[in-house]
Design a protein around this motif. Sequence first.
Motif, PDB file in Angstrom:
ATOM      1  N   LYS A   1      72.781 -10.041 -28.468  1.00 37.24           N
ATOM      2  CA  LYS A   1      73.413 -11.249 -29.199  1.00 37.24           C
ATOM      3  C   LYS A   1      73.535 -12.383 -28.498  1.00 37.24           C
ATOM      4  CE  LYS A   1      76.106  -7.871 -32.062  1.00 37.24           C
ATOM      5  NZ  LYS A   1      76.522  -6.713 -31.506  1.00 37.24           N
ATOM      6  N   VAL A   2      73.500 -12.490 -27.184  1.00 38.23           N
ATOM      7  CA  VAL A   2      73.815 -13.618 -26.264  1.00 38.23           C
ATOM      8  C   VAL A   2      72.940 -14.157 -25.352  1.00 38.23           C
ATOM      9  CG1 VAL A   2      75.529 -14.535 -24.797  1.00 38.23           C
ATOM     10  CG2 VAL A   2      76.335 -13.087 -26.564  1.00 38.23           C
ATOM     11  N   LEU A   3      72.267 -13.218 -24.415  1.00 44.80           N
ATOM     12  CA  LEU A   3      71.547 -13.504 -23.579  1.00 44.80           C
ATOM     13  C   LEU A   3      69.960 -13.730 -24.098  1.00 44.80           C
ATOM     14  CD1 LEU A   3      70.801 -13.821 -20.369  1.00 44.80           C
ATOM     15  CD2 LEU A   3      70.106 -11.424 -20.269  1.00 44.80           C
ATOM     16  N   PHE A   4      69.218 -12.922 -24.953  1.00 44.91           N
ATOM     17  CA  PHE A   4      67.992 -12.982 -25.304  1.00 44.91           C
ATOM     18  C   PHE A   4      67.967 -14.296 -26.333  1.00 44.91           C
ATOM     19  CE2 PHE A   4      66.554  -8.671 -23.952  1.00 44.91           C
ATOM     20  CZ  PHE A   4      66.338  -8.927 -22.461  1.00 44.91           C
ATOM     21  N   PRO A   5      69.139 -14.250 -27.153  1.00 41.05           N
ATOM     22  CA  PRO A   5      68.673 -15.743 -28.167  1.00 41.05           C
ATOM     23  C   PRO A   5      68.877 -16.933 -27.335  1.00 41.05           C
ATOM     24  CG  PRO A   5      70.125 -14.020 -29.060  1.00 41.05           C
ATOM     25  CD  PRO A   5      70.030 -13.506 -27.479  1.00 41.05           C
ATOM     26  N   SER A   6      69.508 -16.942 -26.361  1.00 41.14           N
ATOM     27  CA  SER A   6      69.767 -18.166 -25.569  1.00 41.14           C
ATOM     28  C   SER A   6      68.426 -18.442 -24.629  1.00 41.14           C
ATOM     29  CB  SER A   6      70.860 -18.152 -24.496  1.00 41.14           C
ATOM     30  OG  SER A   6      72.216 -18.193 -25.320  1.00 41.14           O
ATOM     31  N   TRP A   7      67.871 -17.535 -24.212  1.00 39.16           N
ATOM     32  CA  TRP A   7      66.446 -17.634 -23.611  1.00 39.16           C
ATOM     33  C   TRP A   7      65.439 -18.042 -24.646  1.00 39.16           C
ATOM     34  CZ3 TRP A   7      65.544 -12.942 -20.058  1.00 39.16           C
ATOM     35  CH2 TRP A   7      66.569 -12.935 -18.619  1.00 39.16           C
ATOM     36  N   ALA A   8      65.577 -17.279 -25.905  1.00 36.23           N
ATOM     37  CA  ALA A   8      64.692 -17.736 -27.010  1.00 36.23           C
ATOM     38  C   ALA A   8      64.792 -19.298 -27.467  1.00 36.23           C
ATOM     39  CB  ALA A   8      64.742 -16.891 -28.220  1.00 36.23           C
ATOM     40  N   VAL A   9      66.003 -19.660 -27.440  1.00 36.39           N
ATOM     41  CA  VAL A   9      66.059 -21.107 -27.642  1.00 36.39           C
ATOM     42  C   VAL A   9      65.590 -21.969 -26.655  1.00 36.39           C
ATOM     43  CG1 VAL A   9      67.915 -22.906 -28.004  1.00 36.39           C
ATOM     44  CG2 VAL A   9      68.186 -20.717 -29.200  1.00 36.39           C
ATOM     45  N   ARG A  10      65.863 -21.607 -25.395  1.00 42.16           N
ATOM     46  CA  ARG A  10      65.227 -22.458 -24.213  1.00 42.16           C
ATOM     47  C   ARG A  10      63.547 -22.446 -24.025  1.00 42.16           C
ATOM     48  NH1 ARG A  10      70.041 -20.783 -21.033  1.00 42.16           N
ATOM     49  NH2 ARG A  10      68.150 -19.494 -19.709  1.00 42.16           N
ATOM     50  N   SER A  11      63.245 -21.395 -24.417  1.00 44.21           N
ATOM     51  CA  SER A  11      61.766 -20.999 -24.486  1.00 44.21           C
ATOM     52  C   SER A  11      61.212 -21.829 -25.579  1.00 44.21           C
ATOM     53  CB  SER A  11      61.138 -19.483 -24.722  1.00 44.21           C
ATOM     54  OG  SER A  11      61.728 -18.779 -23.538  1.00 44.21           O
TER      55      SER A  11
ATOM     56  N   MET B   1      83.152 -12.754 -25.749  1.00 47.30           N
ATOM     57  CA  MET B   1      81.905 -13.145 -25.260  1.00 47.30           C
ATOM     58  C   MET B   1      81.399 -14.300 -25.615  1.00 47.30           C
ATOM     59  SD  MET B   1      78.494 -10.716 -26.631  1.00 47.30           S
ATOM     60  CE  MET B   1      79.723  -9.329 -26.965  1.00 47.30           C
ATOM     61  N   SER B   2      80.667 -14.711 -24.831  1.00 46.54           N
ATOM     62  CA  SER B   2      79.837 -16.140 -25.095  1.00 46.54           C
ATOM     63  C   SER B   2      78.877 -16.177 -26.183  1.00 46.54           C
ATOM     64  CB  SER B   2      79.009 -16.656 -23.565  1.00 46.54           C
ATOM     65  OG  SER B   2      79.977 -16.789 -22.597  1.00 46.54           O
ATOM     66  N   ARG B   3      78.755 -17.237 -26.797  1.00 42.45           N
ATOM     67  CA  ARG B   3      77.771 -17.579 -27.971  1.00 42.45           C
ATOM     68  C   ARG B   3      76.273 -18.013 -27.470  1.00 42.45           C
ATOM     69  NH1 ARG B   3      82.240 -20.490 -30.266  1.00 42.45           N
ATOM     70  NH2 ARG B   3      83.484 -19.218 -31.336  1.00 42.45           N
ATOM     71  N   PRO B   4      75.500 -17.486 -28.126  1.00 39.03           N
ATOM     72  CA  PRO B   4      73.976 -18.109 -27.495  1.00 39.03           C
ATOM     73  C   PRO B   4      74.099 -19.530 -27.817  1.00 39.03           C
ATOM     74  CG  PRO B   4      73.892 -16.723 -29.594  1.00 39.03           C
ATOM     75  CD  PRO B   4      75.244 -16.603 -29.191  1.00 39.03           C
ATOM     76  N   SER B   5      73.041 -20.276 -26.940  1.00 36.80           N
ATOM     77  CA  SER B   5      72.744 -21.542 -27.158  1.00 36.80           C
ATOM     78  C   SER B   5      72.304 -22.058 -28.866  1.00 36.80           C
ATOM     79  CB  SER B   5      71.648 -21.983 -26.227  1.00 36.80           C
ATOM     80  OG  SER B   5      72.098 -21.701 -25.042  1.00 36.80           O
ATOM     81  N   THR B   6      72.750 -23.132 -29.195  1.00 35.64           N
ATOM     82  CA  THR B   6      72.128 -23.603 -30.597  1.00 35.64           C
ATOM     83  C   THR B   6      71.025 -24.153 -30.452  1.00 35.64           C
ATOM     84  OG1 THR B   6      73.548 -25.590 -30.448  1.00 35.64           O
ATOM     85  CG2 THR B   6      74.655 -23.711 -31.316  1.00 35.64           C
ATOM     86  N   HIS B   7      70.274 -23.974 -31.457  1.00 37.62           N
ATOM     87  CA  HIS B   7      68.959 -24.726 -31.479  1.00 37.62           C
ATOM     88  C   HIS B   7      69.086 -26.252 -31.563  1.00 37.62           C
ATOM     89  CE1 HIS B   7      64.806 -24.330 -31.480  1.00 37.62           C
ATOM     90  NE2 HIS B   7      64.675 -23.057 -31.531  1.00 37.62           N
ATOM     91  N   PRO B   8      68.509 -27.152 -30.459  1.00 40.31           N
ATOM     92  CA  PRO B   8      68.683 -28.455 -30.938  1.00 40.31           C
ATOM     93  C   PRO B   8      67.238 -28.821 -31.961  1.00 40.31           C
ATOM     94  CG  PRO B   8      67.394 -27.946 -29.036  1.00 40.31           C
ATOM     95  CD  PRO B   8      67.786 -26.631 -29.509  1.00 40.31           C
ATOM     96  N   ARG B   9      67.572 -30.051 -32.688  1.00 40.34           N
ATOM     97  CA  ARG B   9      66.415 -30.395 -33.683  1.00 40.34           C
ATOM     98  C   ARG B   9      65.292 -31.232 -32.694  1.00 40.34           C
ATOM     99  NH1 ARG B   9      65.884 -35.629 -36.058  1.00 40.34           N
ATOM    100  NH2 ARG B   9      64.252 -35.654 -37.888  1.00 40.34           N
ATOM    101  N   LEU B  10      64.323 -30.174 -32.833  1.00 49.62           N
ATOM    102  CA  LEU B  10      63.167 -30.632 -32.049  1.00 49.62           C
ATOM    103  C   LEU B  10      62.259 -31.698 -32.714  1.00 49.62           C
ATOM    104  CD1 LEU B  10      61.921 -26.838 -31.069  1.00 49.62           C
ATOM    105  CD2 LEU B  10      63.349 -28.626 -29.715  1.00 49.62           C
ATOM    106  N   THR B  11      62.206 -32.757 -31.962  1.00 50.48           N
ATOM    107  CA  THR B  11      61.380 -33.950 -32.129  1.00 50.48           C
ATOM    108  C   THR B  11      60.688 -34.418 -31.033  1.00 50.48           C
ATOM    109  OG1 THR B  11      63.056 -35.468 -32.179  1.00 50.48           O
ATOM    110  CG2 THR B  11      63.009 -34.654 -34.288  1.00 50.48           C
ATOM    111  N   PRO B  12      59.848 -35.152 -31.173  1.00 51.02           N
ATOM    112  CA  PRO B  12      59.044 -35.752 -29.819  1.00 51.02           C
ATOM    113  C   PRO B  12      60.180 -36.507 -29.221  1.00 51.02           C
ATOM    114  CG  PRO B  12      57.474 -35.807 -31.646  1.00 51.02           C
ATOM    115  CD  PRO B  12      58.861 -35.116 -32.255  1.00 51.02           C
ATOM    116  N   GLN B  13      60.966 -37.378 -29.908  1.00 56.23           N
ATOM    117  CA  GLN B  13      61.972 -38.000 -29.582  1.00 56.23           C
ATOM    118  C   GLN B  13      63.090 -37.538 -28.372  1.00 56.23           C
ATOM    119  OE1 GLN B  13      61.046 -38.375 -32.665  1.00 56.23           O
ATOM    120  NE2 GLN B  13      59.785 -40.172 -32.343  1.00 56.23           N
ATOM    121  N   PHE B  14      63.399 -36.202 -28.962  1.00 51.82           N
ATOM    122  CA  PHE B  14      64.111 -35.243 -28.103  1.00 51.82           C
ATOM    123  C   PHE B  14      63.321 -35.126 -26.741  1.00 51.82           C
ATOM    124  CE2 PHE B  14      65.327 -31.119 -26.766  1.00 51.82           C
ATOM    125  CZ  PHE B  14      66.640 -31.098 -26.463  1.00 51.82           C
ATOM    126  N   CYS B  15      61.989 -34.795 -26.875  1.00 52.08           N
ATOM    127  CA  CYS B  15      61.549 -34.370 -25.633  1.00 52.08           C
ATOM    128  C   CYS B  15      61.507 -35.723 -24.680  1.00 52.08           C
ATOM    129  CB  CYS B  15      60.093 -33.828 -25.924  1.00 52.08           C
ATOM    130  SG  CYS B  15      60.217 -32.368 -26.969  1.00 52.08           S
TER     131      CYS B  15
END
Length: 193
Positions: free
Chosen positions: A81-91, A1-15
Motif C-alpha cells: 500500500k505504501v512502498l511499492f506504489p511510491s516506487w512505481a510513481v518515481r519509476s 501509516m505513511s501515504r504513497p507518493s502522488t503522481h505528478p502531472r507528467l509533461t515535458p515542462q515538468f521534466c
Amino acid sequence: MSRPSTHPRLTPQFCFNQTALRDFLRISRGTIDDSITQNLNALLTPAHRGFDPSSTSTRQVASPDHGRSLQPEQCEGFKEKVLFPSWAVRSDVLDYCAGVATSPDPDDPDSVLRQIEDSKARERTVDERLDPYSSRYFPREARTESLAMLMRNERAVEKIIRMRTWSLLAERCGMTADSAETAFDKWRVTQRQ
C-alpha cells in the motif's frame, strides 16, 4: 501509516524544470525511503501487556531490537500500500523524463543561440602562438542532454535508496531472498492484471 507518493502531472515542462523534478524525487524519497525506520516503527502496536512497573527495577539485557520485528501481514501491507506504489510513481517519472531526454526537442529556447555560437566558433581564426587559449570552445549542451545526465544520476540514486530500504525492510520483517527490483517487478505484474 505513511501515504504513497502522488503522481505528478507528467509533461515535458515538468521534466525540463529540473528544480521541480528534483524536489518531487527528494520529497518522495524523504517521505518513504529516507524515513523507513520511522515508517516501520509506526507499524508496531503498543505493548500488549501494558506497563509493568517492575520492569524498571531490573536491567534489561535483551538486544535493543528484541521484540521490534514486525508481523508479516504488517510488512506486506506496508509494501503493497505504501512502498511499492511510491516506487512505481518515481519509476514512472524517471521513465517518462528519460523518454523526454531522448526525444527531439523542437521547443528548446536555446537552440537558436547555440547555433549562432557554433557558427561564430567555426568562423573564428585561431592562432595558438599568439593566444594558446584561442582554440578553446565549449559548446552549450542542449537541455535534453542535461536532462539525460540528470536521469542517469537519479536512476543511480534510486537504485541505492531502494537497496538500502529493502535491506532495512528485510532486517525488520524477515523477508524473502528476492532483491528489491525482483520483488517490485513481481508487484507491478500483479497490479497490471
